[in-house]
Scaffold this active site. Structure first.
Site, PDB file in Angstrom:
ATOM      1  N   ASP A 190       0.862  -1.177   0.000  1.00 16.11           N
ATOM      2  CA  ASP A 190       0.000   0.000   0.000  1.00 16.11           C
ATOM      3  C   ASP A 190       0.894   1.221   0.000  1.00 16.11           C
ATOM      4  O   ASP A 190       1.827   1.328   0.779  1.00 16.11           O
ATOM      5  CB  ASP A 190      -0.891   0.005   1.239  1.00 16.11           C
ATOM      6  CG  ASP A 190      -1.908   1.142   1.210  1.00 16.11           C
ATOM      7  OD1 ASP A 190      -2.989   0.942   0.600  1.00 16.11           O
ATOM      8  OD2 ASP A 190      -1.587   2.235   1.730  1.00 16.11           O
ATOM      9  N   LEU A 191       0.609   2.171  -0.931  1.00 12.77           N
ATOM     10  CA  LEU A 191       1.452   3.356  -1.035  1.00 12.77           C
ATOM     11  C   LEU A 191       1.132   4.277   0.128  1.00 12.77           C
ATOM     12  O   LEU A 191      -0.047   4.502   0.441  1.00 12.77           O
ATOM     13  CB  LEU A 191       1.174   4.093  -2.346  1.00 12.77           C
ATOM     14  CG  LEU A 191       1.559   3.337  -3.628  1.00 12.77           C
ATOM     15  CD1 LEU A 191       1.174   4.146  -4.868  1.00 12.77           C
ATOM     16  CD2 LEU A 191       3.040   3.070  -3.657  1.00 12.77           C
TER      17      LEU A 191
ATOM     18  N   ASP B  68      -4.695   2.036  -4.189  1.00 11.50           N
ATOM     19  CA  ASP B  68      -3.229   2.054  -4.289  1.00 11.50           C
ATOM     20  C   ASP B  68      -2.653   0.794  -3.696  1.00 11.50           C
ATOM     21  O   ASP B  68      -1.528   0.773  -3.231  1.00 11.50           O
ATOM     22  CB  ASP B  68      -2.677   3.283  -3.594  1.00 11.50           C
ATOM     23  CG  ASP B  68      -3.141   3.388  -2.124  1.00 11.50           C
ATOM     24  OD1 ASP B  68      -4.077   2.617  -1.746  1.00 11.50           O
ATOM     25  OD2 ASP B  68      -2.592   4.180  -1.409  1.00 11.50           O
TER      26      ASP B  68
END
Lengths: 164, 862
Positions: B709-710, B752
């Site tokens: 996950d960004l 994301d």
């Protein structure tokens, strides 16, 4: 008189001439001879003419048998021989028997030359001999005297009667 | 006395020679002799007396007696000659006149002969004419008077025959010097003399005119007789001409009166002058009704156009006389007559008479109309039979073909009447002949029914044509005399049906998502079944569009198709390569001579390929060539239109199958992958996890799921926009794919969040090493135009093995680990443990409780 050949006008008989015709011919010839003898011995005599005269008439009669005068009668033509024209002086000059003989001989010659049928020719000869004899008898009976004298009118009359 | 004696002798000899009564003899002699006797006697006596006188004058004159006699003789003869000539001339005129009195001069022959006899003063005049092998003798006699005629045989020896043989005027006498056969005959018949002249017509002797029995016919009389003979010859000729004319006239009259034609005549002013019985019969008008009228006015003649026919002016040069005229009978009925008009000119050339010859054609016209109707009907039916697509054959009782319509030739390719006389059962397929015989027998037995029956019929090219026939027994019909088979060719329909069935089968395969190769194989077999001797291959164009790959070739794999046709796409690359290049069908009818095959010809010929037809398989939008469909033959051959259509259809079906396969593949890809990054999506990823977990049972290894996950990606979206965020996500997906091991699966899980499935993981360290390497990919900045963006990732790792682990659980565990990493500040790697799960559960429970407390208002401010 009519032509001898045409005297029996019509078709020629198919067969021989009837015996009566022949008999008539002979009879006529006999009459001619008898008539000539009668005229010469019973009714006087003429001076015997010379033989040249007889021969002359023989020739003349023979020629006269060919001479024909044609004439027209109505619408029909006909002819007449001049045999009698010569016969007249012959009968006046010659003796009856001489005339008969000369006529017979002349006609025989003439008929022969014209090729006439012999029976007919014989008949014609006998016929004319008889006619000449008859004429001679009449002439001898009627003429003046025995004919030795000069010719008289009676002689001519007798001749006319004899010829007719 | 001399003359009297002569007459007497003459009478006697006539009487004796001919058996007539003496009176008659005397009468005859008198008529004959008397005139002559008198005239002749007078002449003779006159000359006799003259000669006597001359002789008496001189006897020498006797020598000249013959001179006057000769003169008289010759003058008389000359006179007689003149008279005779006149008489002859008059007689000739009378005779000629006699011939001119009656219409037919031959009727005057008796009068003519009488005049001839009178003219020549002969007994008999005779005309002998030879007619048709017989001598007709006409005779006029003087004695007995009268006329007679008789018929003698031409060969009979008669005097007339002798005279005719002379051929010239002759004078004959029995006493003549030149006695000949005529003379002898004259004598035999009893005549003396005769003259005769031939009677001639047009120079040919037809008889003789003669007169008999007059002594001394002269030569000059022959001329007269010859003239009379010419007159009577002309009269006979005239009579015969008259007879011929009368006969012709009679004939013409009979013809006119009795002919079935109708004859009429019109004068120049149109007045009807003649009207025969035939016209009376057809028109109903008697001659008395119309003769004398003008222009047939009572009959109201009209031509076929209904115009009145002006017969009053027929003599005009411009007058046109119609060939067919309608006239009206007295009862008003119409009568049609066919007219033949003959203009008869006068000697000066002007019209003298118009002859109308006609026939009643009323019934004929009606018959013609009926015949025309019948003929039209027959022609119509003949045209129907001859131009019908149905084949009509007539069979005798034994099945022999007695008639075959033109469709027989068109359908089956036989020459006209080529099979006439052959037994039809020899041309029927052995499998069908029994049934056809049975139906034929039923028709012969009168058990026919109207239903048709099907069979196969041998065509000229040896193929079998499907036929449907209706039979009709017309053996008793003399016009047909056979069993009529009315056949319909079902071959095309059967083929179309078979093709439709095969097409439906192919479409069914496509609809059922059958494998493309199976579909293409079926398609190739369909083509091979429809085109005799064909071997079919479907070749697909590869991604680079430079080579072709065989996708289906049920009967060509073994003969090395690849080498034969070549796999290269180009302008002269055999049939297949060229078709793909040109994007259009290519037909090679003879490989041996086609320049397209110059590179692969030997190879193709060595494999028995002599002809090839290739159709490109083009997408429906016409944009792309997907492949080619090629048919090979072992002999030179050109496709028929039907075969061309079949190839087009097959190529179209192949296009459908290929495009559908491509579409399905694309759909499947889209269903399992993320549209933004092209990476597998959650579903696909979970499926891969399940497969990987199943494999761990055999490999005894573990799988690791990395949940990425960004960090603070929302900030990027909010500040740079979602487009920039999407570009970063795509770039990150590519970097992740580049960094993972072959066989590892990178997926986008949503937003994301990315996941990575790694198989063959030995332990946590191994997984952490991978995670570390993956985490490094985000350290490099992402270029967004002029700007660069730096991002970090929080990675959660979950390990599992065995098929009993749920993929979703494994992902949830990795997710939990990822939250732990975020909780610890982000940009970290955390491995899942059970405490994480407990905490997560607690956190979830608390979250739910708080949520309910808010809803219920349970919070108090203290």
């Amino acid at each position: 008189m009519g032509q001898p050949a045409e005297g029996t006008a019509g078709r020629a008989p198919d067969g021989a001439f009837p015996a009566l015709v022949l008999l008539l011919t002979v009879l006529l010839a006999a009459v001619a001879v008898a008539g000539g003898v009668l005229a010469e011995h019973r009714f006087g005599t003429l001076a015997v003419p010379s033989w040249p005269t007889a021969l002359l008439f023989l020739a003349l009669l023979t020629a006269a048998g060919f001479s024909i005068v044609r004439f027209q009668y109505r619408d029909q033509g006909d002819g007449e021989d001049l045999f009698e024209a010569v016969l007249t002086p012959a009968m006046f000059v010659l003796l009856p028997l001489q005339v008969v003989a000369v006529v017979g001989v002349a006609l025989a010659v003439s008929e022969g030359l014209q090729r006439i049928h012999p029976v007919k020719a014989c008949f014609n000869v006998a016929q004319w001999m008889a006619a000449a004899a008859a004429g001679s008898v009449v002439l001898a009976a009627l003429r003046d005297g025995d004919g030795a004298g000069p010719t008289s009118s009676r002689d001519l009359f007798a001749l006319v009667v004899a010829m007719w | 006395m001399t003359r009297a004696a002569n007459i007497l002798a003459l009478i006697l000899v006539i009487w004796l020679a001919e058996p007539h009564p003496i009176r008659r003899v005397l009468g005859g002699v008198r008529a004959l002799v008397v005139p002559v006797w008198i005239v002749g006697g007078a002449i003779n006596l006159a000359f006799g007396l003259l000669f006597v006188a001359a002789y008496l004058w001189t006897p020498l004159s006797a020598a000249l007696f013959l001179v006057p006699l000769a003169v008289l003789h010759w003058s008389g003869r000359a006179y007689a000659s003149i008279r005779t000539d006149r008489a002859r001339l008059a007689g000739m005129q009378r005779a000629t006149h006699a011939l001119g009195v009656p219409i037919d001069p031959r009727d005057a022959v008796p009068d003519f002969l009488a005049e001839v006899r009178r003219c020549f003063e002969s007994e008999v005049a005779e005309l002998v004419v030879v007619l048709e092998g017989r001598r007709v003798v006409h005779r006029s006699r003087e004695d007995p008077p009268g006329d007679e005629s008789r018929v003698e045989e031409a060969g009979q020896e008669t005097l007339a025959g002798e005279l005719m043989r002379a051929g010239r005027p002759v004078r004959v006498s029995v006493a003549g010097a030149a006695a000949g056969p005529a003379s002898a005959r004259l004598r035999e018949e009893g005549w003396r003399d005769c003259i005769a002249a031939p009677v001639r017509i047009e120079g040919k002797d037809i008889g003789v005119l003669c007169t008999y029995n007059r002594t001394g016919f002269e030569e000059g009389e022959l001329v007269v007789l010859e003239a009379l003979a010419a007159e009577v010859g002309a009269a006979i000729e005239k009579g015969e001409l008259l007879e011929a004319i009368l006969e012709e006239r009679t004939k013409l009259t009979e013809i006119v009166e009795h002919t079935s034609d109708r004859i009429a005549a019109l004068d120049p002013d149109g007045t009807l002058s003649s009207w025969n019985r035939g016209f009376e019969e057809i028109t109903g008008y008697q001659a008395a009704d119309v003769v004398g009228t003008r222009g047939l006015a009572r009959l109201r003649p009209r031509d076929v156009a209904g115009r009145e026919v002006q017969l009053e002016r027929w003599a005009d040069d411009q007058a046109v006389l119609p060939a067919v005229v309608e006239v009206l009978r007295p009862n008003g009925e119409a009568c049609w007559i066919a007219c033949s008009w003959t203009r008869v000119p006068a000697a000066d050339g002007r019209p003298r008479r118009l002859i109308l010859t006609s026939r009643d054609i009323t019934k004929e016209l009606e018959l013609k109309r009926a015949e025309k109707t019948l003929r039209d009907s027959a022609a119509r039916f003949r045209a129907l039979v001859q131009n019908s697509s149905h084949m009509v054959i007539v069979l005798d009782a034994g099945g022999g073909i007695t008639y075959a319509s033109p469709a027989f030739r068109r359908m089956l390719g036989y020459r006209e009447d080529a099979r006439v006389g052959q037994n039809v059962f020899e041309l029927i397929h052995p499998d069908d002949v029994h049934g056809v015989r049975a139906r034929f027998g039923e028709h012969l037995a009168g058990l026919a029914h109207s239903a048709g029956f099907e069979f196969r019929f041998l065509a000229a090219d040896g193929s079998w044509r499907h036929m449907e026939a209706l039979a009709n027994n017309l053996l008793d019909d003399p016009a047909v005399g056979g069993v009529v088979f009315n056949c319909r060719d079902l071959t095309e329909r059967k083929r179309a049906e078979a093709l439709l069935a095969e097409q439906a089968y192919v479409l069914d395969l496509i609809a059922r998502d059958a494998p493309l190769m199976e579909i293409l194989n079926v398609l190739a077999k369909v083509i091979e079944s429809e085109a005799s001797g064909a071997r079919c291959a479907v070749l697909l164009l590869d991604e680079g569009r430079e080579t072709l790959t065989v996708a289906a070739a049920p009967n060509l794999i073994d003969v090395g198709l690849h080498e034969a046709d070549g796999l290269v796409v180009g302008p002269e690359a055999g049939a297949s390569g060229t078709a793909a290049f040109r994007r259009e069908p290519v037909v090679t009818t003879d490989v041996a001579r086609d320049p397209l095959w110059h590179e692969s010809r030997q190879m193709a010929l060595a494999r028995g390929i002599r002809a090839a037809w290739s159709n490109p398989i083009i997408t429906a939008d016409g944009e792309r060539v997907l492949g080619v469909l090629t048919v090979y033959f072992d002999e030179p051959r050109r496709p028929s239109p039907a075969e061309s259509r079949l190839l087009e259809l097959a190529a179209h079906l192949a296009d459908i199958a290929i495009e559908r396969t491509h579409a399905q593949a694309q759909l499947a890809h889209q269903a399992a992958h993320d549209a933004l990054t092209g990476l597998p999506n959650r579903v696909f990823f979970l499926d891969r996890i399940a497969l990987a977990l199943a494999r761990t049972q055999r490999s005894r290894s573990s799988v690791a799921v990395l949940f990425l996950d960004l960090d603070r990606f929302k900030f990027i979206n909010d500040s740079l926009g979602h487009d920039a965020g999407d570009r970063i996500l795509r770039a990150l997906g590519k970097r992740l794919q580049e960094v993972v091991r072959p066989g590892d699966t990178v997926a986008r899980f949503g937003g994301d969040e990315f996941t990575i499935l790694c198989e063959g993981i030995a332990d946590e360290a191994h997984a952490l090493a991978i995670a570390e390497r993956v985490g490094q990919v985000a350290t490099a900045p992402f270029s967004l135009g002029d700007a660069e963006v730096f991002v970090t990732m929080s990675i959660g790792i979950a390990l599992a093995s065995g098929g009993r682990v749920r993929p979703e659980s494994l992902v949830e565990n990795a997710d939990a680990a990822m939250y732990r990493a975020k909780a610890r500040g982000g940009n970290r790697r955390e491995v899942f443990d059970q405490a994480m799960r407990a905490r997560a559960k607690r956190r979830l429970a608390m979250h739910s409780s708080l949520h309910r407390a808010v809803e219920r208002g349970e919070f108090r401010v203290l």
